[in-house]
Design a protein around this motif. Structure first.
Motif, PDB file in Angstrom:
ATOM      1  N   GLY A  61       0.796  -1.218   0.000  1.00  0.00           N
ATOM      2  CA  GLY A  61       0.000   0.000   0.000  1.00  0.00           C
ATOM      3  C   GLY A  61       0.828   1.267   0.000  1.00  0.00           C
ATOM      4  O   GLY A  61       2.018   1.278   0.355  1.00  0.00           O
ATOM      5  N   GLY A  62       0.164   2.373  -0.396  1.00  0.00           N
ATOM      6  CA  GLY A  62       0.851   3.647  -0.534  1.00  0.00           C
ATOM      7  C   GLY A  62       1.400   4.183   0.767  1.00  0.00           C
ATOM      8  O   GLY A  62       2.499   4.748   0.804  1.00  0.00           O
ATOM      9  N   SER A  82       8.520  11.290  -2.462  1.00  0.00           N
ATOM     10  CA  SER A  82       7.905   9.978  -2.290  1.00  0.00           C
ATOM     11  C   SER A  82       6.722   9.801  -3.229  1.00  0.00           C
ATOM     12  O   SER A  82       6.594   8.770  -3.902  1.00  0.00           O
ATOM     13  CB  SER A  82       7.447   9.798  -0.842  1.00  0.00           C
ATOM     14  OG  SER A  82       6.623   8.669  -0.700  1.00  0.00           O
ATOM     15  N   ALA A  83       5.849  10.800  -3.286  1.00  0.00           N
ATOM     16  CA  ALA A  83       4.665  10.700  -4.150  1.00  0.00           C
ATOM     17  C   ALA A  83       5.054  10.583  -5.614  1.00  0.00           C
ATOM     18  O   ALA A  83       4.524   9.744  -6.351  1.00  0.00           O
ATOM     19  CB  ALA A  83       3.756  11.906  -3.933  1.00  0.00           C
ATOM     20  N   ALA A 106      -1.625   8.840  -4.852  1.00  0.00           N
ATOM     21  CA  ALA A 106      -0.503   9.701  -4.484  1.00  0.00           C
ATOM     22  C   ALA A 106      -0.792  11.153  -4.837  1.00  0.00           C
ATOM     23  O   ALA A 106      -1.274  11.460  -5.920  1.00  0.00           O
ATOM     24  CB  ALA A 106       0.771   9.236  -5.183  1.00  0.00           C
ATOM     25  N   VAL A 107      -0.472  12.050  -3.912  1.00  0.00           N
ATOM     26  CA  VAL A 107      -0.626  13.486  -4.122  1.00  0.00           C
ATOM     27  C   VAL A 107       0.706  14.149  -3.800  1.00  0.00           C
ATOM     28  O   VAL A 107       1.235  13.972  -2.698  1.00  0.00           O
ATOM     29  CB  VAL A 107      -1.734  14.080  -3.228  1.00  0.00           C
ATOM     30  CG1 VAL A 107      -1.868  15.586  -3.481  1.00  0.00           C
ATOM     31  CG2 VAL A 107      -3.057  13.378  -3.460  1.00  0.00           C
ATOM     32  N   SER A 108       1.237  14.911  -4.726  1.00  0.00           N
ATOM     33  CA  SER A 108       2.554  15.526  -4.555  1.00  0.00           C
ATOM     34  C   SER A 108       2.431  16.813  -3.748  1.00  0.00           C
ATOM     35  O   SER A 108       2.511  17.929  -4.274  1.00  0.00           O
ATOM     36  CB  SER A 108       3.189  15.789  -5.922  1.00  0.00           C
ATOM     37  OG  SER A 108       3.308  14.591  -6.643  1.00  0.00           O
ATOM     38  N   ALA A 163     -10.862   9.970  -2.151  1.00  0.00           N
ATOM     39  CA  ALA A 163      -9.804   9.249  -1.440  1.00  0.00           C
ATOM     40  C   ALA A 163      -9.627   7.860  -2.047  1.00  0.00           C
ATOM     41  O   ALA A 163     -10.593   7.144  -2.295  1.00  0.00           O
ATOM     42  CB  ALA A 163     -10.152   9.137   0.040  1.00  0.00           C
ATOM     43  N   GLY A 164      -8.378   7.509  -2.264  1.00  0.00           N
ATOM     44  CA  GLY A 164      -8.051   6.256  -2.932  1.00  0.00           C
ATOM     45  C   GLY A 164      -7.800   6.431  -4.416  1.00  0.00           C
ATOM     46  O   GLY A 164      -7.179   5.580  -5.052  1.00  0.00           O
TER      47      GLY A 164
END
Length: 318
Positions: free
Chosen positions: A220-221, A239-240, A252-254, A286-287
């Protein structure tokens, strides 16, 4: 007598290529899906000529070049080099086979729904090459895209390996993990890379393949982010970006990007927001937050420019 890496690659260039046809069970726009991996128009690892996408990579099995062309039959792939078999085996994931959009719904948002309709077949790609994605993201920390893409081009062509196959222009595979570690300080400076970024890449490379293996093994993220951000110099943004490129992370959100929060806020509300505001706007998805961001970047409204472009500072002249 032991064959050197360059000699092995040269020999494999003359070997018969491997071929396959990937027939995706879903709509696929190959160029939109895989094209996002290019680091600028002069990326030495990939380019598009006509309807063919050429890509070089350093796989776990060695360097490879692959030519991808989409027809009504599917994605025709031809690969050269020691890593050809690995490359063809990984092809479905590169084309978004692991991209599961179950539960993603933008029907209640007309603008996003319209973009999704126009860009059908665009999927989240994954390369499974964690270290290369991490290097790219680190080079892009706190600089313009122009600076980062230039540094990537210089370093890969200088310290990478010429890729096999008959590509219409010369392609290079990135250095090995140990190759990144051994790049001298003067070369980073000459490529325009700031010391904090070069130190991060070198220190991560000193850990060898363990970093990539740990990220790939994580579930998982959130767990993958924990592994990545435990490394010195790697924050939430890096990381994102790494997870997006290497693993196709749909959520993922930068956070910390210079432009992203403004773009998301303007597209969804008509006004700028900060990172907290962006996360609040994306919370209903979300997700699947990366999917919303991709739609916005693909066709969302853009805020009018307020002033001149940022003039990047060249620290090599100091």
């Amino acid at each position: 007598m032991t064959m050197t890496a360059d000699a092995a690659t040269a020999a494999s260039a003359h070997a018969e290529p491997l071929r396959t046809v990937y027939r995706p069970p879903h709509p696929l726009n190959l160029l939109r899906t895989v094209g996002v991996l290019a680091r600028g128009p002069k990326d030495p690892t990939m380019f598009v000529e006509g309807s063919t996408l050429w890509r070089a990579a350093r796989t776990p099995a060695g360097v490879s070049t692959v030519a991808l062309r989409q027809t009504h039959e599917g994605v025709h792939a031809t690969a050269w080099g020691p890593g050809a078999e690995w490359t063809l085996g990984q092809l479905p994931r590169l084309c978004g086979a692991d991209d599961d959009a179950s539960g993603f719904d933008v029907s209640g948002h007309p603008m996003l729904a319209a973009i999704a309709h126009r860009t059908v077949g665009t999927r989240l790609t994954r390369t499974d090459l964690v270290f290369d994605a991490l290097v790219c993201a680190t080079l892009e920390q706190k600089v313009t895209s122009l600076q980062a893409f230039g540094a990537w081009r210089v370093l890969v062509t200088r310290f990478g390996e010429r890729a096999p196959g008959p590509a219409p222009r010369t392609l290079f595979a990135p250095p090995s993990v140990d190759g990144w570690r051994r790049i001298p300080s003067w070369a980073w400076h000459r490529a325009g890379v700031e010391p904090p970024q070069s130190r991060t890449i070198v220190r991560t490379a000193e850990r060898g393949q363990r970093v990539a293996d740990a990220v790939l093994a994580a579930q998982g993220g959130a767990e993958r982010e924990r592994v990545l951000t435990s490394l010195p110099g790697i924050g939430a943004w890096t990381s994102a970006e790494t997870r997006i490129r290497a693993l196709g992370d749909p959520d993922a959100v930068s956070v910390g990007d210079y432009h992203l929060a403004h773009q998301v806020g303007y597209a969804l509300t008509g006004s700028r927001v900060d990172d907290d505001g962006m996360l609040e706007l994306l919370a209903p998805w979300a997700g699947h937050r990366q999917r919303v961001i991709r739609l916005i970047l693909a066709g969302g409204p853009r805020e009018p420019r307020r002033g001149p472009r940022l003039a990047p500072e060249d620290h090599r002249r100091r």
